[in-house]
Design an enzyme around this catalytic site. Structure first.
Site, short mmCIF file in Angstrom:
data_model
loop_
_atom_site.label_atom_id
_atom_site.label_comp_id
_atom_site.label_asym_id
_atom_site.label_seq_id
_atom_site.Cartn_x
_atom_site.Cartn_y
_atom_site.Cartn_z
N HIS A 105 52.30 77.40 44.21
CA HIS A 105 51.55 78.58 44.46
C HIS A 105 50.17 78.70 44.51
O HIS A 105 49.42 78.71 43.37
CB HIS A 105 52.10 79.63 43.23
N HIS A 128 46.87 79.74 46.94
CA HIS A 128 46.35 80.55 48.19
C HIS A 128 45.44 79.65 49.14
O HIS A 128 44.11 79.74 48.94
CB HIS A 128 45.84 81.87 47.54
N GLY A 149 42.35 87.23 47.37
CA GLY A 149 41.31 88.03 46.96
C GLY A 149 41.15 89.44 48.13
O GLY A 149 42.11 89.42 48.76
N GLU A 204 40.27 92.39 47.51
CA GLU A 204 40.50 93.77 46.58
C GLU A 204 39.41 94.67 46.26
O GLU A 204 39.65 95.61 45.95
CB GLU A 204 41.66 93.44 45.52
N THR A 225 47.66 89.73 48.21
CA THR A 225 47.63 91.05 48.42
C THR A 225 47.45 91.22 50.00
O THR A 225 48.14 92.06 50.71
CB THR A 225 46.61 91.81 47.82
N TYR A 279 52.25 90.36 50.07
CA TYR A 279 52.90 91.39 49.01
C TYR A 279 53.69 92.29 49.72
O TYR A 279 54.55 92.97 49.45
CB TYR A 279 51.77 92.04 48.41
N LYS A 301 57.45 85.20 50.57
CA LYS A 301 56.76 86.06 49.80
C LYS A 301 56.86 87.51 49.87
O LYS A 301 56.74 88.08 50.61
CB LYS A 301 55.19 85.56 49.68
N ARG A 319 50.03 97.10 43.95
CA ARG A 319 49.77 96.96 45.57
C ARG A 319 50.57 96.53 46.23
O ARG A 319 50.58 96.10 47.46
CB ARG A 319 48.84 95.65 45.03
N HIS A 340 56.43 87.93 43.70
CA HIS A 340 55.17 88.07 42.71
C HIS A 340 55.48 89.27 41.74
O HIS A 340 55.74 90.47 42.09
CB HIS A 340 53.94 88.54 43.70
N HIS A 379 54.80 84.77 37.90
CA HIS A 379 53.73 85.40 36.97
C HIS A 379 54.45 86.04 35.74
O HIS A 379 54.14 87.10 35.47
CB HIS A 379 53.06 86.46 37.73
N ARG A 410 52.89 87.20 32.43
CA ARG A 410 51.81 88.10 32.41
C ARG A 410 51.92 89.09 31.37
O ARG A 410 50.76 89.75 31.05
CB ARG A 410 51.75 88.89 33.88
N ASP A 465 48.46 79.35 40.63
CA ASP A 465 47.77 80.61 41.30
C ASP A 465 46.57 80.27 41.72
O ASP A 465 45.81 81.15 41.73
CB ASP A 465 48.13 81.66 40.46
N SER A 507 42.79 85.69 43.64
CA SER A 507 41.73 86.15 42.83
C SER A 507 42.73 86.94 41.56
O SER A 507 43.69 87.14 41.83
CB SER A 507 41.18 87.55 43.53
#
Length: 382
Positions: A59, A61, A66, A68, A97, A128, A153, A160, A192, A221, A224, A276, A280
């Protein structure tokens, strides 16, 4: 060709002190004693080190996450040496995102670049949102016809996300499942998970209402927040694969969560850890305004591995499994990846007595030796 002499081998199971011979990008021989007299063979003395599989970070990026907090908050692309210095020899890239200013084509191109630079790279289509952004216009076709694409994904229970209905989630999962069957790949949905109290309830509902195999939907995640972790443990008990993320709050670090999972009789083979990396992280105020953000490091995978051993008293082989063999099996690339076996890809780490990364071999090529980076990505020195 590389011959590593007199080294303790973890596959991740401890195999004893061995010699390991690498040729043609593969592990060719593992024996008690291997002797070749040929100037073309590089010999490495491993007497004061341990040998492990290269880490698999599923996982990352790789084109940066980012965005956002407006355009200026777009994270940069990752570089080759950032991955190899973290012990990562296989990476899975994906969008976050932002499926608007960034594209799956970007991720695919970056994965191909990383492969050219020396490591193994896969990707997931989608982001997302729903409908999923793709390359061919179809989740099924992306997975089926593009070698690097192994899944899709999607975001759930997050402000979001696209707030998909159960039916929409079913369709994505069905597309991934069938495409995986047709192409001989994992064919998975990387889900996610956000902070919403809805949690994994929609996933459990569609599994109850359909014949979609539980292994198809892979929530990540899941550490979390406390309530989501408990749901995830129940999901793993029925055969689901769950992914813990590095860098969470102290009580919810992957290592501590796994300690709890063991006490709760959760099948640990259904648990993986990822970084991850280069995504971001964001903090919001009570009104939903972004107040702080940063970018995660892929080195967190190695740091978590060391913490599990040094602070939480995991054995080396147990700690390794969550970032090597468990991941490879979940991605259906085992035993090509995730182990030290004859015929497996020569993705190898040599760790010193402090468990720091000394040498990295990816696909049979030396990337780092004696803690010195030998191979950099294109433009890294600019």
């Amino acid at each position: 060709m590389i011959l590593i002499k007199n080294i303790e081998v973890y596959s991740p199971k401890y195999e004893g002190r061995k010699d390991v011979f690498v040729s043609g990008g593969k592990i060719s021989l593992i024996e008690e004693d291997i002797n070749f007299e040929n100037k073309k063979i590089k010999v490495i003395d491993g007497s004061d080190k341990i040998l492990t599989p290269g880490f698999i970070d599923q996982h990352v990026h790789i084109t940066g996450g980012g965005g956002e907090g407006s355009f200026k908050t777009r994270a940069p692309e990752i570089t080759l040496s950032k991955l190899t210095k973290g012990g990562i020899t296989t990476v899975v890239g994906l969008l976050g995102t932002d499926g608007t200013t960034r594209s799956v084509e970007n991720v695919l191109a970056k994965a191909k670049a990383l492969k050219e630079e020396g490591i193994t790279a896969f990707i997931h289509t989608g982001s997302y949102g729903y409908p999923s952004v793709t390359i061919t216009g179809s989740v099924q076709k992306d997975i089926c016809f593009i070698d690097e694409v192994i899944g899709v994904k999607l975001a759930l229970s997050d402000h979001r996300s696209s707030h998909v209905s159960n039916l929409e989630l079913q369709r994505v999962a069905s597309d991934a499942r069938v495409a995986g069957m047709l192409s001989g790949k994992a064919g998975i949905v990387v889900l996610h998970m956000g902070d919403s109290e809805k949690g994994l309830k929609p996933v459990r509902e569609i599994l109850d209402d359909t014949e979609i195999p539980v292994k198809t939907i892979r929530p990540t995640h899941v550490n979390r927040r406390e309530e989501l972790l408990i749901e995830a443990f129940d999901y793993a008990k029925i055969g689901g694969k769950i992914d813990l993320t590095c860098g969470m709050d102290d009580d919810l670090t992957p290592g501590k969560c796994i300690k709890r999972a063991i006490k709760d009789n959760v099948p640990t083979e259904n648990i993986t850890i990822s970084s991850d990396g280069y995504g971001s992280w964001s903090n919001y105020d009570e009104e939903g305004n972004l107040i702080k953000m940063g970018v995660s490091s892929v080195s967190s995978l190695h740091k978590e591995f060391k913490s599990m051993i040094n602070e939480l008293e995991f054995t080396v082989e147990d700690a390794l499994s969550y970032i090597t063999s468990n991941v490879a099996k979940c991605l259906e690339v085992y035993p090509r990846k995730g182990c030290i076996k004859e015929g497996s890809d020569a993705d190898i780490l040599l760790l010193d007595k402090n468990l720091d990364i000394d040498t990295v071999i990816a696909n049979g090529n030396l990337m780092i030796e004696n803690k010195e980076v030998l191979v950099y990505g294109c433009y890294e020195h600019i």
